[in-house]
Design a protein around this motif. Sequence first.
Motif, PDB file in Angstrom:
ATOM      1  N   TYR A 181       0.811  -1.221   0.000  1.00  0.00           N
ATOM      2  CA  TYR A 181       0.000   0.000   0.000  1.00  0.00           C
ATOM      3  C   TYR A 181       0.849   1.277   0.000  1.00  0.00           C
ATOM      4  CZ  TYR A 181      -3.893  -3.108   1.140  1.00  0.00           C
ATOM      5  OH  TYR A 181      -4.839  -4.113   1.110  1.00  0.00           O
ATOM      6  N   LYS A 182       2.168   1.137   0.027  1.00  0.00           N
ATOM      7  CA  LYS A 182       3.049   2.297   0.080  1.00  0.00           C
ATOM      8  C   LYS A 182       3.386   2.793  -1.329  1.00  0.00           C
ATOM      9  CE  LYS A 182       5.277   0.999   4.460  1.00  0.00           C
ATOM     10  NZ  LYS A 182       6.569   0.656   5.106  1.00  0.00           N
ATOM     11  N   ARG A 183       3.499   4.119  -1.467  1.00  0.00           N
ATOM     12  CA  ARG A 183       3.881   4.726  -2.737  1.00  0.00           C
ATOM     13  C   ARG A 183       4.983   5.751  -2.481  1.00  0.00           C
ATOM     14  NH1 ARG A 183       1.444   0.975  -3.439  1.00  0.00           N
ATOM     15  NH2 ARG A 183      -0.422   0.596  -4.680  1.00  0.00           N
ATOM     16  N   TRP A 214       4.050   9.070  -8.491  1.00  0.00           N
ATOM     17  CA  TRP A 214       4.012   8.080  -7.418  1.00  0.00           C
ATOM     18  C   TRP A 214       4.284   6.703  -8.006  1.00  0.00           C
ATOM     19  CZ3 TRP A 214       4.294   9.652  -2.625  1.00  0.00           C
ATOM     20  CH2 TRP A 214       3.776  10.898  -2.266  1.00  0.00           C
ATOM     21  N   LYS A 251       3.601   7.999   0.714  1.00  0.00           N
ATOM     22  CA  LYS A 251       2.195   8.048   1.108  1.00  0.00           C
ATOM     23  C   LYS A 251       1.658   6.620   1.134  1.00  0.00           C
ATOM     24  CE  LYS A 251      -0.130   8.513  -3.385  1.00  0.00           C
ATOM     25  NZ  LYS A 251      -1.098   9.309  -4.192  1.00  0.00           N
ATOM     26  N   THR A 252       0.485   6.455   1.729  1.00  0.00           N
ATOM     27  CA  THR A 252      -0.169   5.146   1.800  1.00  0.00           C
ATOM     28  C   THR A 252      -1.517   5.236   1.103  1.00  0.00           C
ATOM     29  OG1 THR A 252       0.898   4.656   3.919  1.00  0.00           O
ATOM     30  CG2 THR A 252      -1.016   3.334   3.330  1.00  0.00           C
ATOM     31  N   VAL A 253      -1.801   4.248   0.263  1.00  0.00           N
ATOM     32  CA  VAL A 253      -3.083   4.202  -0.454  1.00  0.00           C
ATOM     33  C   VAL A 253      -3.948   3.105   0.160  1.00  0.00           C
ATOM     34  CG1 VAL A 253      -2.067   5.074  -2.590  1.00  0.00           C
ATOM     35  CG2 VAL A 253      -2.178   2.608  -2.197  1.00  0.00           C
ATOM     36  N   SER A 254      -5.214   3.095  -0.224  1.00  0.00           N
ATOM     37  CA  SER A 254      -6.157   2.137   0.386  1.00  0.00           C
ATOM     38  C   SER A 254      -6.473   0.962  -0.529  1.00  0.00           C
ATOM     39  CB  SER A 254      -7.461   2.856   0.745  1.00  0.00           C
ATOM     40  OG  SER A 254      -8.034   3.459  -0.410  1.00  0.00           O
ATOM     41  N   ARG A 256      -5.442  -2.070  -3.497  1.00  0.00           N
ATOM     42  CA  ARG A 256      -4.366  -2.906  -4.044  1.00  0.00           C
ATOM     43  C   ARG A 256      -4.245  -2.612  -5.538  1.00  0.00           C
ATOM     44  NH1 ARG A 256      -7.746  -6.534  -1.547  1.00  0.00           N
ATOM     45  NH2 ARG A 256      -7.063  -7.493   0.413  1.00  0.00           N
ATOM     46  N   GLU A 257      -3.211  -1.929  -5.932  1.00  0.00           N
ATOM     47  CA  GLU A 257      -2.983  -1.679  -7.348  1.00  0.00           C
ATOM     48  C   GLU A 257      -2.258  -2.870  -7.959  1.00  0.00           C
ATOM     49  OE1 GLU A 257      -1.191   2.082  -8.170  1.00  0.00           O
ATOM     50  OE2 GLU A 257      -2.409   3.118  -6.681  1.00  0.00           O
TER      51      GLU A 257
END
Length: 375
Positions: A181-183, A214, A251-254, A256-257
Amino acid sequence: MDKLLPKYLFVALTLFLTLPACISDMEIDVQTPEREVVVTCLFSPQGNWKLTLAKTKTLQENEDTYINNALVKITTETGEEVTLNYSGERGIYSSNTRPEMDKTYRLNIHIPGHKEITAESRIPNIVNATVPDFDIKWIKYLYPNNLMDYDVFPLQVNFGETVQDARFLFRSYYFDPNEGYKRYMLTMDSLEKLKKAGLPENAYLELAELADQWVVNQSIFDHILFKLVFFEDFDLKQRLSYLLYQDLKQKTVSAREYEAFGRSVCFGNDYWLNNVSYDVMTTIGEAENVTHAKLLYANANLKYSMDKNQKRDEEFWLEVIQGSKEYVDYYHSYILQVSQRINPYSEPVMVQSNINNATGIFAGYHRQMIHLFNY
């Protein structure tokens, strides 16, 4: 006879010394091949239309040449039309609309001074794949293409119906929630600081393509530094690496890419499935009237952790791609070409292209990500 021998030796020596004087340079006019247009567009209903236009380059060239003055349109058999506009960077043309399933799309590209470029493809009707409950039973599998043993366990993918015209790709993945989840972002200002600190020009240009974006994995920056900063200058590498990570934004995203998943190993275990050449990560299959696919799923770290009874806190997934004929043929030939590069005796492999008056690929597909288990 003894008197003639020195005479012959003298004549031979004279010829040897005078022959080089008969050699003259010859000018050969080597024709530079004309650059072709390269079209790249793999489309699915899970993303907006996106197409890249570039030109072919020689083996000595590192930088890509992009095309920014094209008119790109996509139409359906019912007359619906989508215009892809230039995004302003790296030859990318895009639209805010998405392709739909079971529609045939025709691509038309107009570039000044070039013949009209066309192509055609479709996204097949979606088959909802599922994986029934299974037990992880490790077995040894000898992959015949590289004669290596792999620890694998079998699983089955059910289609829920008889697929008359089946074209599938299967891949195994893992997802680490602690990192996935980290970018990370390297700003242009930070890159300029690195340049002033001694970053070589070639590394600067490659990092500039990633600046202000990102990215999923911060190791991509390390890879560029390791590859392009002088190998013997260890101190410079250490200093640049320190400066880079000091300024790297996070940053942290929510969600799953797709790019955040890690690749693992997957083999076919059915008559209609196979892995191409030395590739152990993509299983490809084409068949008629099939209801399921049998696979062998592998992950060496998972096997080791299970043997030691050590939890990894990771998710394990299976990717199921249903593709058009163009899509499957493209990946089959691409994997074969990459695999054959290590064999100096192999014949060149041409990657599948369905583009008229240019080269490249225009192909539809649909992706499903199936969560198998956590460990």
